[in-house]
Structure formats: C-alpha cells, structure tokens
Design a protein around this motif. Structure first.
Motif, short mmCIF file in Angstrom:
data_model
loop_
_atom_site.label_atom_id
_atom_site.label_comp_id
_atom_site.label_asym_id
_atom_site.label_seq_id
_atom_site.Cartn_x
_atom_site.Cartn_y
_atom_site.Cartn_z
N PRO A 243 -32.61 -24.94 91.52
CA PRO A 243 -34.16 -24.97 92.34
C PRO A 243 -35.16 -24.13 92.50
CG PRO A 243 -32.78 -24.00 93.51
CD PRO A 243 -31.19 -23.86 92.01
N LEU A 244 -35.32 -22.52 91.56
CA LEU A 244 -36.15 -22.25 91.94
C LEU A 244 -37.05 -21.90 90.23
CD1 LEU A 244 -35.05 -18.91 93.77
CD2 LEU A 244 -36.86 -21.53 94.81
N SER A 245 -36.51 -22.76 89.50
CA SER A 245 -36.81 -22.52 87.69
C SER A 245 -38.09 -23.58 87.37
CB SER A 245 -35.61 -22.96 86.88
OG SER A 245 -36.25 -23.27 85.50
N PRO A 246 -38.74 -23.02 86.78
CA PRO A 246 -40.61 -24.04 86.44
C PRO A 246 -39.53 -25.16 85.84
CG PRO A 246 -40.06 -21.81 85.25
CD PRO A 246 -39.10 -21.53 86.77
N GLU A 247 -40.28 -25.86 85.27
CA GLU A 247 -39.97 -27.26 84.95
C GLU A 247 -39.88 -26.42 83.10
OE1 GLU A 247 -39.91 -30.09 85.74
OE2 GLU A 247 -40.86 -29.52 87.28
N THR A 248 -40.20 -25.39 82.04
CA THR A 248 -39.89 -24.98 81.24
C THR A 248 -39.98 -23.75 81.18
OG1 THR A 248 -40.36 -26.87 80.02
CG2 THR A 248 -40.84 -25.46 78.83
N VAL A 256 -34.93 -21.56 75.63
CA VAL A 256 -35.94 -21.79 76.22
C VAL A 256 -34.91 -22.89 77.51
CG1 VAL A 256 -38.04 -24.12 76.59
CG2 VAL A 256 -37.89 -22.59 74.62
N LEU A 257 -34.76 -22.65 78.80
CA LEU A 257 -34.76 -23.32 79.93
C LEU A 257 -35.15 -24.13 80.25
CD1 LEU A 257 -32.89 -20.22 80.96
CD2 LEU A 257 -31.85 -21.92 80.53
N HIS A 258 -34.80 -25.66 80.23
CA HIS A 258 -35.78 -27.03 80.69
C HIS A 258 -35.11 -27.24 82.29
CE1 HIS A 258 -37.31 -27.82 76.87
NE2 HIS A 258 -35.57 -26.79 76.50
#
Length: 359
Positions: A243-248, A256-258
């Motif tokens: 929930p706190l991750s940026p879009e990319t 790379v986490l999406h």
C-alpha cells in the motif's frame, strides 16, 4: 438472462474470472445486474476491476487469510483466530444481511458465485430459491478423480471442507481446470476450461531478457532485493500490492517493483523469459497460455495443491522461496509448451454459454 455476480476479492484471480465471464455473457445479449465483492478491510479492489466491470460494486467484509510473522505464508492458527473473533462474527452477520438485501433488490435470474463463502451461507440461511452456479478452480478439490488434494493432512481436509461449504446452495459447480476431465455427478461438479480475459489471450508472445514475478505476500521482498543486488546482470520485474509503494520502484540491481497494473502486467507476461508466482490459478493459466516456464512458490495449502497440479501439467518447477539461481538454470533448458492447453482455453466460451444460459 439477468445475472448477479458475487466474488471473493482476495487476490486477483476470481476478479479476472468475473471480468471474463461478464464479457462473454454481454456479447450474447445477457445482463449483469449487480456485482458484490467480499474482501478483508486491509485489501482494496484493483483499479482495473473497478474500471472494467462497468457497474457499481457493493463491497462487504468477508473471511480472510492471515499470514505468519514473516508475511510469507498463511498461518492456519492465525486465520482461524482472525475469522472466529466476536467482532468478525458480527461483521459477517452484517455482510450476510447485506447480501440477502441486494439479492432481493436486484432479483436476478441466476447468481454466479466466484467462490464466496458468505453468499453460499446466506442462500441457505435465508432460504433464497434463485439458482446459483459456483465457479472456481477450488471445486476440483472434492472431485472424485482429482489426485492432488489427497494426503494433505489437516490443512487439506479443512480446505476441502471450505470448498464444500462454499458449494452449499449451488445447483451446479463449474470447476476450472488445467485439463479436461469427466464430470463428477455425485458432487454436481463439471470440469470446465479456465476463464481468461480476451486481453490475456491476445497479443504476440516473445522471449525477452527479464524474469516476471507476481508477489501477493510482501514478506518475500527482502530476499528478492538481496538476490537482485547480488546479481545486477539479471533483469527482474515484480508486481505487488504494497500500500505504501510508488507506482514504479527501481530497487536493487535491475529489480523493478510495480504496483498492480493489469495492462502492463499482461504486456510483460507476453514478453518475459519466465514467470515466478505464488501459484494462484489465474496467473498460472495466463503464463501457460503464452508458453512461459514458471517457478511456483506456494504460500498456503491451496497454492501447494495448485503448484503440484500445474507442475504435473508441465508448467514449471515448484520452490519454497525466490530461488532465482535455480530458476535461471531451469530456463536454460526451456521446455516446450503444450499446444493442447491453448485449445482447451479457447473452448471456454462455448462451455460457459451452454451451462449458464439454460433456463
């Protein structure tokens, strides 16, 4: 005919199955009159589902899995304690009354239940006589010819009990399967092809230079970041729902986490070297359709059964962690995909229209 969809909202599998079936039914002049989704308070519905289903969605609190302290695998004890608490029991009672009221308001010709437990209990509790069809891969667990749910101990027995409870109130069960099989008339189970969306079936498959992953349990992230930091030559793209991750997020090495993005995920599925997943049925089918070798890392007993079934179908290898060294070695001797699986999936529309549009 007028259909009401009720969907278990944990993960993306049942949601994408509902999108696929809605598209099929609408193409042939039928109407989806309402959509109900049961989910835990911590989850939010993926934006792609809200956008594509094309109807207002009624959400309600439903039973959920609880994970262990590392947030990697499901804890049976925590799951039971979480869902049997007095607060959750009161919430589930409110949910069942909401489901009943929506059914009475919408008056569908048929309810389609995508493995949502409270809806089945509601139909039995309130004596609702509208025909209901259950659709899920999990209904195979009680099929007399299905071998992968045997010898799975107390967790397997509880899983089969959950499938039986979710089946109660259903006049027919459609069990999504990797392969054709005979009907189990004693348990009212028909074996049908996977429900994959048209977007997942289209496009040209190619073999790029990256590994694709889908991570429901964020506890694996630390191991993955460590491995990618030590292997900067290996390109890895992973989708997750932190929930706190940026879009990319460009993390260690070439990792790379999406955030979940349905269109981007499908594009990358078509062009990846291989796919790493927790063995949810839907994404395994999408990878098999595009001929992508897989490493299957199940997080709970249901996914362990899925993984064994998929591996037996030639989909890939199983593991208990993100062992990308082993996966790279497997990709070096890339197996040939089974063309029969594509034919089975492509026959889905005929199967579902025949079974669901009977008066």
């Amino acid at each position: 005919m007028r259909y009401l969809f009720v969907i278990q909202g944990e993960g993306r599998g049942h949601l994408t199955q509902a999108l696929s079936l809605a598209s099929m039914l609408r193409r042939h002049g039928h109407e989806i009159v309402g959509v109900l989704v049961g989910r835990s308070p911590e989850r939010r519905l993926p934006e792609f589902f809200v956008r594509k289903i094309g109807l207002p969605i009624t959400e309600f609190e439903a039973p959920q899995f609880a994970f262990d302290r590392s947030n990697r695998s499901v804890s049976l004890l925590r799951t039971l304690l979480c869902n049997l608490s007095p607060r959750r029991a009161r919430a589930f009672d409110r949910s069942m009354h909401l489901i009943r009221d929506r059914i009475r308001e919408l008056r569908p010709d048929r309810i389609v239940n995508f493995y949502e437990l409270l809806t089945s209990l509601t139909v039995r509790r309130f004596g609702i006589h509208i025909p209901m069809t259950g659709i899920a891969h999990q209904f195979l667990l009680n099929h007399s010819r299905y071998p992968f749910a045997r010898h799975t101990g107390i967790q397997g027995r509880l899983l089969r009990l959950h499938a039986r409870l979710t089946a109660c109130g259903c006049s027919e069960l459609l069990a999504l399967s990797f392969r054709p099989d005979e009907a189990d008339t004693r348990h009212h189970i028909r074996v049908v092809p996977p429900l994959l969306r048209r977007e997942a079936l289209s496009g040209v498959s190619s073999n790029g230079d990256f590994i694709l992953g889908y991570m429901v349990n964020n506890g694996f992230a630390r191991d993955l970041r460590s491995w990618c930091g030590n292997h900067p030559q290996c390109s890895v793209h992973v989708f997750w729902d932190h929930p706190l991750s940026p879009e990319t997020w460009y993390a260690e090495g070439r990792l790379v986490l999406h955030r979940l993005d349905d269109r981007l995920f499908l594009d990358m599925m078509r062009s990846c070297r291989g796919y790493v997943t927790t063995a949810g049925f839907e994404s395994v089918c999408e990878a098999m359709y595009h001929g992508k070798p897989m490493m299957l890392i199940p997080a709970h007993i249901e996914q362990r059964i899925n993984a064994a079934d998929a591996a037996a179908s030639g989909a890939g290898i199983t593991a208990d962690r993100f062992d990308l060294d082993r996966f790279n070695a497997f990709l070096a001797c890339r197996p040939q995909p089974d063309p029969g699986f594509r034919r089975w999936v492509d026959s889905a529309e005929g199967h579902f229209l025949q079974l669901l549009t009977r008066s």
